[in-house]
Design an enzyme around this catalytic site. Structure first.
Site, PDB file in Angstrom:
ATOM      1  N   ASN A  31      16.152 -19.437  -1.223  1.00 17.06           N
ATOM      2  CA  ASN A  31      16.236 -19.470   0.091  1.00 17.06           C
ATOM      3  C   ASN A  31      14.828 -18.632   0.677  1.00 17.06           C
ATOM      4  OD1 ASN A  31      16.660 -18.167   2.727  1.00 17.06           O
ATOM      5  ND2 ASN A  31      18.626 -17.288   2.402  1.00 17.06           N
ATOM      6  N   HIS A  56      19.386 -24.755   6.938  1.00 22.94           N
ATOM      7  CA  HIS A  56      18.832 -23.716   6.229  1.00 22.94           C
ATOM      8  C   HIS A  56      19.225 -23.590   4.974  1.00 22.94           C
ATOM      9  CE1 HIS A  56      17.631 -19.752   5.274  1.00 22.94           C
ATOM     10  NE2 HIS A  56      18.685 -19.170   5.194  1.00 22.94           N
ATOM     11  N   CYS A  71      16.574 -15.806   9.203  1.00 22.27           N
ATOM     12  CA  CYS A  71      16.896 -17.074   8.506  1.00 22.27           C
ATOM     13  C   CYS A  71      16.676 -18.221   9.745  1.00 22.27           C
ATOM     14  CB  CYS A  71      17.854 -17.493   7.748  1.00 22.27           C
ATOM     15  SG  CYS A  71      17.666 -16.363   5.964  1.00 22.27           S
TER      16      CYS A  71
HETATM   17  N1  COA Z   1      24.660 -13.260 -11.515  1.00 21.28           N
HETATM   18  C1  COA Z   1      26.097 -13.040 -12.157  1.00 21.28           C
HETATM   19  N2  COA Z   1      27.124 -12.564 -11.439  1.00 21.28           N
HETATM   20  C2  COA Z   1      26.707 -12.179 -10.055  1.00 21.28           C
HETATM   21  C3  COA Z   1      25.362 -12.503  -9.336  1.00 21.28           C
HETATM   22  C4  COA Z   1      24.556 -12.944 -10.179  1.00 21.28           C
HETATM   23  N3  COA Z   1      23.354 -13.303  -9.861  1.00 21.28           N
HETATM   24  N4  COA Z   1      25.664 -12.070  -8.123  1.00 21.28           N
HETATM   25  C5  COA Z   1      26.948 -11.632  -7.827  1.00 21.28           C
HETATM   26  N5  COA Z   1      27.692 -11.700  -9.040  1.00 21.28           N
HETATM   27  C6  COA Z   1      29.093 -11.544  -9.268  1.00 21.28           C
HETATM   28  C7  COA Z   1      29.618 -10.194  -8.303  1.00 21.28           C
HETATM   29  O1  COA Z   1      29.167  -9.122  -8.688  1.00 21.28           O
HETATM   30  C8  COA Z   1      31.023 -10.653  -8.480  1.00 21.28           C
HETATM   31  O2  COA Z   1      31.359  -9.820  -9.618  1.00 21.28           O
HETATM   32  P1  COA Z   1      32.847  -9.001  -9.794  1.00 21.28           P
HETATM   33  O3  COA Z   1      33.849 -10.384  -9.396  1.00 21.28           O
HETATM   34  O4  COA Z   1      32.837  -8.523 -11.215  1.00 21.28           O
HETATM   35  O5  COA Z   1      32.890  -8.173  -8.831  1.00 21.28           O
HETATM   36  C9  COA Z   1      31.182 -12.265  -8.866  1.00 21.28           C
HETATM   37  O6  COA Z   1      29.866 -12.588  -9.075  1.00 21.28           O
HETATM   38  C10 COA Z   1      31.809 -12.939  -7.402  1.00 21.28           C
HETATM   39  O7  COA Z   1      30.913 -12.582  -6.296  1.00 21.28           O
HETATM   40  P2  COA Z   1      30.991 -13.091  -4.882  1.00 21.28           P
HETATM   41  O8  COA Z   1      29.984 -12.262  -4.108  1.00 21.28           O
HETATM   42  O9  COA Z   1      32.423 -13.047  -4.691  1.00 21.28           O
HETATM   43  O10 COA Z   1      30.405 -14.394  -5.266  1.00 21.28           O
HETATM   44  P3  COA Z   1      30.287 -15.715  -4.232  1.00 21.28           P
HETATM   45  O11 COA Z   1      30.804 -16.906  -5.115  1.00 21.28           O
HETATM   46  O12 COA Z   1      30.608 -15.253  -3.081  1.00 21.28           O
HETATM   47  O13 COA Z   1      28.484 -15.695  -4.387  1.00 21.28           O
HETATM   48  C11 COA Z   1      26.800 -15.442  -3.080  1.00 21.28           C
HETATM   49  C12 COA Z   1      27.791 -14.878  -3.823  1.00 21.28           C
HETATM   50  C13 COA Z   1      25.789 -14.163  -2.623  1.00 21.28           C
HETATM   51  C14 COA Z   1      25.991 -16.484  -3.783  1.00 21.28           C
HETATM   52  C15 COA Z   1      27.394 -16.290  -1.873  1.00 21.28           C
HETATM   53  O14 COA Z   1      28.370 -15.259  -1.340  1.00 21.28           O
HETATM   54  C16 COA Z   1      26.395 -16.424  -0.851  1.00 21.28           C
HETATM   55  O15 COA Z   1      25.724 -17.510  -1.124  1.00 21.28           O
HETATM   56  N6  COA Z   1      26.580 -16.023   0.503  1.00 21.28           N
HETATM   57  C17 COA Z   1      25.586 -16.295   1.381  1.00 21.28           C
HETATM   58  C18 COA Z   1      24.334 -15.762   1.208  1.00 21.28           C
HETATM   59  C19 COA Z   1      23.272 -16.394   2.057  1.00 21.28           C
HETATM   60  O16 COA Z   1      23.087 -17.271   2.222  1.00 21.28           O
HETATM   61  N7  COA Z   1      22.520 -15.395   2.529  1.00 21.28           N
HETATM   62  C20 COA Z   1      21.275 -15.620   3.473  1.00 21.28           C
HETATM   63  C21 COA Z   1      22.052 -16.128   4.804  1.00 21.28           C
HETATM   64  S1  COA Z   1      21.015 -16.355   5.982  1.00 21.28           S
END
Ligand code: COA
Length: 341
Positions: free
Chosen positions: A290, A260, A118
């Site tokens: 993204n 980004h 990214c």
């Molecule tokens: N729909 C519903 N639930 C979802 C889901 C979806 N699409 N994706 C994940 N969950 C669930 C998880 O399984 C978890 O469930 P659990 O509590 O039963 O285990 C719950 O949501 C919370 O997960 P968590 O990972 O703590 O959520 P979060 O608030 O951190 O959001 C991301 C997850 C991936 C959206 C977030 O961490 C994020 O944006 N990270 C950076 C990703 C990114 O930018 N990547 C590229 C960088 S270059």
């Protein structure tokens, strides 16, 4: 004043197929509400079967060259360098950029890929700008293009909600550091200690040299969302601040940060760390998700087309991605007309 690379063309391209949150929710255990509140994303685009990263790169490249022609005349599109940022090349070998240059009718210009996930576009921009300031090139086409839909695990609700395909491109020309559009500085960094946080485990020499087929699932993109979130906020904020200090701008004097587009909560957290107001932060991930290396140039294209980014604006671009890698660039926005999809 000294020799500098000056931004003089901008374009973006998306594949034809849009995927809504509701469509994802019909296939996976997720909901429009979860995706919107946790990521800010409402829509993403995906390539059709047989469509490749180079197809999007060529479309965005054509539009950036057309944009350069509109302000600078026909000669403005005579580029002598192509740098393509991508982590989803058409094939593992050779690089995708030479084929893109060929299809754009650019003759035998040097063309190569940069892989920084990214952060790829910022790394490619720094590479091309440095080649221009060194006198190795006069005009460069810099493209960020990715098709992450081709490497996602179809059963992974998290990554499928976040990533979309696309391409964005800019044209740089040799000019002077005092001109609008001149790239005023870069801040780049990496931390390979975090390489496992964002990865495709199989398909490289490490796995192939075993002589065994990939372990089931290792061919797909994998990401640890929480630590990636934290690292993205820290590194985009710190990199932007280091660059602001170097360029001599305060955060308050900044008009726009084009970060980004990973997650709207990451964008707001970066804004908070830098002490910015919401109006200073460009957001277009609600419409495209993204798009990896395409993210920053697509956000620039949208913001410039909508009048959110205006000539004279002080702009910082900042990216974070796999590697881990991060990077920022600063410029005063030039008077250019982007060509959109
Ligand atoms: N729909 C519903 N639930 C979802 C889901 C979806 N699409 N994706 C994940 N969950 C669930 C998880 O399984 C978890 O469930 P659990 O509590 O039963 O285990 C719950 O949501 C919370 O997960 P968590 O990972 O703590 O959520 P979060 O608030 O951190 O959001 C991301 C997850 C991936 C959206 C977030 O961490 C994020 O944006 N990270 C950076 C990703 C990114 O930018 N990547 C590229 C960088 S270059």
């Amino acid at each position: 004043m000294s020799r500098a690379a000056v931004l003089c063309g901008l374009g973006g391209a998306l594949p034809a197929t849009a995927v809504t949150n509701e469509e994802l929710a019909a296939q996976l255990d997720t909901s429009d509400q979860w995706i919107r509140t946790r990521t800010g994303i409402g829509l993403r685009y995906v390539v059709a079967p047989g469509e490749a990263t180079s197809d999007l790169a060529v479309a965005a490249g054509e539009r950036a060259l057309e944009s350069a022609r509109r302000t600078g005349g026909d000669k403005a599109a005579d580029v002598d360098l192509v740098v393509l940022a991508t982590s989803t090349p058409d094939r593992p070998c050779p690089g995708t950029a030479p084929g893109v240059a060929h299809r754009l009718g650019l003759g035998t210009v040097p063309a190569f890929d940069v892989a920084a996930v990214c952060t790829g576009f910022v790394y490619a921009l720094a590479t091309a700008a440095s080649m221009i300031t060194a006198g190795v090139a006069q005009r460069a086409l810099v493209i960020g293009a990715d098709t992450f839909s081709t490497i996602l695990d179809p059963t992974d609700r998290t990554t499928r909600a976040i990533f979309g395909d696309g391409a964005g491109a800019v044209v740089l020309r040799a000019g002077e550091s005092g001109e609008p559009g001149a790239l005023l500085g870069f801040d780049l960094g990496s931390d390979g200690g975090g390489a496992d946080l964002i990865t495709v485990r199989a398909g490289g020499s490490r796995q192939r040299s075993t002589g065994e087929p990939p372990v089931e699932g290792d061919q797909f993109f994998a990401m640890e969302g929480r630590p990636v979130f934290t690292e993205a906020v820290i590194n985009m904020s710190e990199s932007s601040q280091r660059l602001l200090d170097r360029v001599g701008w305060t955060p308050a004097a900044l008009d726009k940060v084009v970060a980004h587009q990973a997650n709207v909560r990451i964008l707001h957290a970066v804004g908070e760390q830098l002490g910015l107001e919401e109006k200073q932060i460009v957001v277009n991930l609600d419409r495209v998700g993204n798009t990896v290396a395409a993210s920053i140039p697509l956000a620039l294209t949208d913001a410039a087309a909508e009048g959110d980014l205006l000539p004279g604006h002080r702009v910082v671009l900042t990216g974070f991605g796999g590697g881990l890698t991060w990077g920022s660039a600063a410029l005063v926005w030039p008077d250019i007309a982007p060509v959109t999809a």
